[in-house]
Design an enzyme around this catalytic site. Structure first.
Site, short mmCIF file in Angstrom:
data_model
loop_
_atom_site.label_atom_id
_atom_site.label_comp_id
_atom_site.label_asym_id
_atom_site.label_seq_id
_atom_site.Cartn_x
_atom_site.Cartn_y
_atom_site.Cartn_z
N TYR A 68 5.95 4.97 5.56
CA TYR A 68 5.61 6.29 6.08
C TYR A 68 4.80 7.02 5.02
O TYR A 68 5.22 7.11 3.86
CB TYR A 68 6.89 7.07 6.40
CG TYR A 68 6.65 8.46 6.90
CD1 TYR A 68 6.12 8.67 8.18
CD2 TYR A 68 6.94 9.57 6.11
CE1 TYR A 68 5.89 9.95 8.64
CE2 TYR A 68 6.71 10.87 6.58
CZ TYR A 68 6.18 11.05 7.85
OH TYR A 68 5.95 12.32 8.31
N LYS A 126 7.96 15.54 -3.29
CA LYS A 126 9.43 15.54 -3.36
C LYS A 126 10.04 15.91 -4.73
O LYS A 126 10.08 17.08 -5.07
CB LYS A 126 9.93 14.20 -2.86
CG LYS A 126 9.42 13.93 -1.41
CD LYS A 126 10.38 13.26 -0.53
CE LYS A 126 9.75 12.92 0.81
NZ LYS A 126 10.51 13.26 1.96
N ASP A 140 1.87 5.25 -3.05
CA ASP A 140 2.48 6.46 -2.53
C ASP A 140 3.86 6.61 -3.17
O ASP A 140 4.83 5.98 -2.76
CB ASP A 140 2.57 6.37 -1.00
CG ASP A 140 3.13 7.64 -0.38
OD1 ASP A 140 3.54 8.53 -1.16
OD2 ASP A 140 3.18 7.73 0.85
N1 PMP Z 1 4.86 9.58 1.74
C1 PMP Z 1 6.13 9.13 1.67
C2 PMP Z 1 6.42 7.84 1.00
C3 PMP Z 1 7.16 9.90 2.23
O1 PMP Z 1 8.42 9.44 2.18
C4 PMP Z 1 6.84 11.14 2.84
C5 PMP Z 1 7.92 12.02 3.43
N2 PMP Z 1 9.12 11.45 3.73
C6 PMP Z 1 5.50 11.54 2.88
C7 PMP Z 1 4.54 10.74 2.31
C8 PMP Z 1 5.11 12.84 3.51
O2 PMP Z 1 5.54 13.89 2.72
P1 PMP Z 1 5.71 15.36 3.31
O3 PMP Z 1 6.85 15.29 4.27
O4 PMP Z 1 5.96 16.22 2.12
O5 PMP Z 1 4.42 15.71 4.00
#
Ligand code: PMP
Length: 436
Positions: free
Chosen positions: A143, A274, A246
């Site tokens: 994701y 995060k 990521d």
């Molecule tokens: N990349 C990863 C690996 C994630 O786990 C998430 C959110 N769970 C995102 C991107 C997207 O981040 P956000 O919810 O802050 O937009």
């Protein structure tokens, strides 16, 4: 389950009249009777509108690495706000944060933004602009946020929907994406070097990027097998493709310098969010200077009204201070290990086959299997219904992991050994109840 108490139910119904399904992010919707209204958080705990306390292992989907309402972060944010929050110019604090991120994470340059989604969206644009190519590879189950391009075979892909391993099908995760977007996206099973090599050989000249969550933080923290990340790095080097790591979930959590440090692999572009701000919206895109300098006013766009806002920056500076000065990562590893071992023992004693995957600060549990899964497809072999039932029992008893087995258990610096012991006692009860 029926998790809602009377006040929670009342508030949820009120919410549902003005907020679609009563939540501001679909992932928070657990159904009309189990979606909670939370009024307060402190350390490792959150309280719902009925005053019920939970030991929290969701931590806002990962960010609260220090714990809820962590005083050092709140003080710094409070103080920062007094001098104004947004100037549409660079502040000294933004410079300090970029310098420190570059040093801690081994980056040439950094741009700040607010959310993981914004960070990955911009990283993909930079990769495309830098290479002059349009397609990219991602991995099933990963994701990367809500951007159209990433919403194929990401979190929540149903079992059996992805086609054969050798010729995967992009599963569109939401309506509302133009059909043409799919042609730019190649999904592959995680951890399969052979299929990756084949895909790169077939599409090398068209590939702008390979984007990877170094640990499958959205599929039970599945680990990369030895050589997998190295293969991505080397294929990217051979063919001028940008490797985007990521690190939205792994950043500042698996090591201070994130997965790049943990695995000893340097990407071309890296995204963070995060744990960087302990619950405040702040994110970053970093990478090699020559790649980051693809950004050019009037030529290659990166922007955002709130990018580098004083609140997020102050939160990140304060969080970094604590991460650097105190043994946070050691502590969440130690407590996480204690928890993993205890959970494993209880499951073994109950005769439930299981695999624990990932590092202790963000680990996954897959039931009904003997070996940890290696990709989304083998994760689907697990007994997700039993997992959900046990987690429902945990929530009823005041321990809150996500009921979705894809979501890891997150540890914070505020989780004490007593919290772990209480969690294990409750876990044992929940397992016993589920077995009945
Ligand atoms: N990349 C990863 C690996 C994630 O786990 C998430 C959110 N769970 C995102 C991107 C997207 O981040 P956000 O919810 O802050 O937009």
């Amino acid at each position: 389950m029926g998790l809602q108490g009377e006040k929670t139910r009342e508030m949820f119904q009120r919410a549902s009249r003005v907020i679609p399904h009563g939540v501001n992010s679909n992932f928070r919707y657990w159904g009309d009777e189990d979606t909670l209204i939370i009024t307060r958080g402190e350390g490792a705990y959150i309280w719902d509108a009925d005053g019920k306390r939970y030991i929290d292992y969701r931590l806002g989907f990962g960010p609260l690495i220090l714990g809820h309402a962590y005083p050092a972060v709140l003080e710094r944010v409070n103080q920062a706000m007094q001098s104004g929050t947004l100037f549409a110019w660079t502040s000294p604090q933004e410079i300090e944060l970029a310098e420190r991120l570059a040093k801690v994470c081994g980056l040439g340059m950094v741009r700040l933004t607010n959310t993981g989604t914004e960070a990955t969206m911009h990283a993909l644009r930079i990769a495309r602009a830098h290479t002059g190519r349009e397609r990219f590879i991602k991995f099933e189950g990963q994701y990367h946020g809500m951007v159209d391009y990433f919403m194929y075979s990401s979190a929540g892909t149903p079992p059996g929907s992805m086609g054969p391993r050798e010729s995967t099908k992009n599963v569109q995760m939401t309506r509302g994406i133009p059909a043409a977007i799919s042609q730019y996206v190649i999904n592959l099973p995680f951890n399969d070097v052979e299929l990756l090599e084949k895909a790169v050989a077939a599409h090398a000249d068209e590939l702008a990027a390979i984007i990877v969550e170094p640990i499958l933080g959205n599929v039970a923290s599945i680990m990369p097998q030895a050589g997998f990340l190295e293969a991505i790095r080397s294929l990217c080097d051979q063919h001028g493709i940008m490797m985007i790591m990521d690190e939205v979930k792994t950043g500042f959590r698996v090591a201070l310098g994130g997965a790049q440090q943990y695995f000893g692999i340097q990407a071309d572009l890296v995204t963070y969010a995060k744990s960087m701000g302990n619950g405040f919206p702040i994110a970053a895109i970093g990478g090699k200077s020559e790649v980051m300098m693809t950004i050019e006013p009037g030529v290659v766009a990166h922007g955002g009204t709130y990018s580098g806002n004083a609140v997020g920056v102050a939160a990140a500076l304060a969080t970094l201070d604590v991460l650097e000065k105190e043994s946070v990562i050691e502590t969440i590893n130690q407590r996480g290990q204690l928890l993993m071992s205890g959970l494993g023992e209880i499951l073994t004693d109950a005769g439930i086959p299981h695999a624990l995957s990932g590092p202790p600060p963000m680990f996954g549990i897959v039931l009904g299997v003997e070996q940890p899964p290696t990709d989304l497809r083998s994760f689907h072999d697990g007994d997700l219904d039993l997992y959900e039932e046990i987690c429902a029992g945990l929530c009823e008893r005041g321990v809150q992991p996500d009921i979705d087995a894809r979501e890891p258990w997150f540890l914070s610096y505020s989780h004490s050994e007593a919290d772990i012991a209480e969690t294990l006692t409750i876990f044992e009860e929940a397992v016993r109840a589920a077995k009945k």
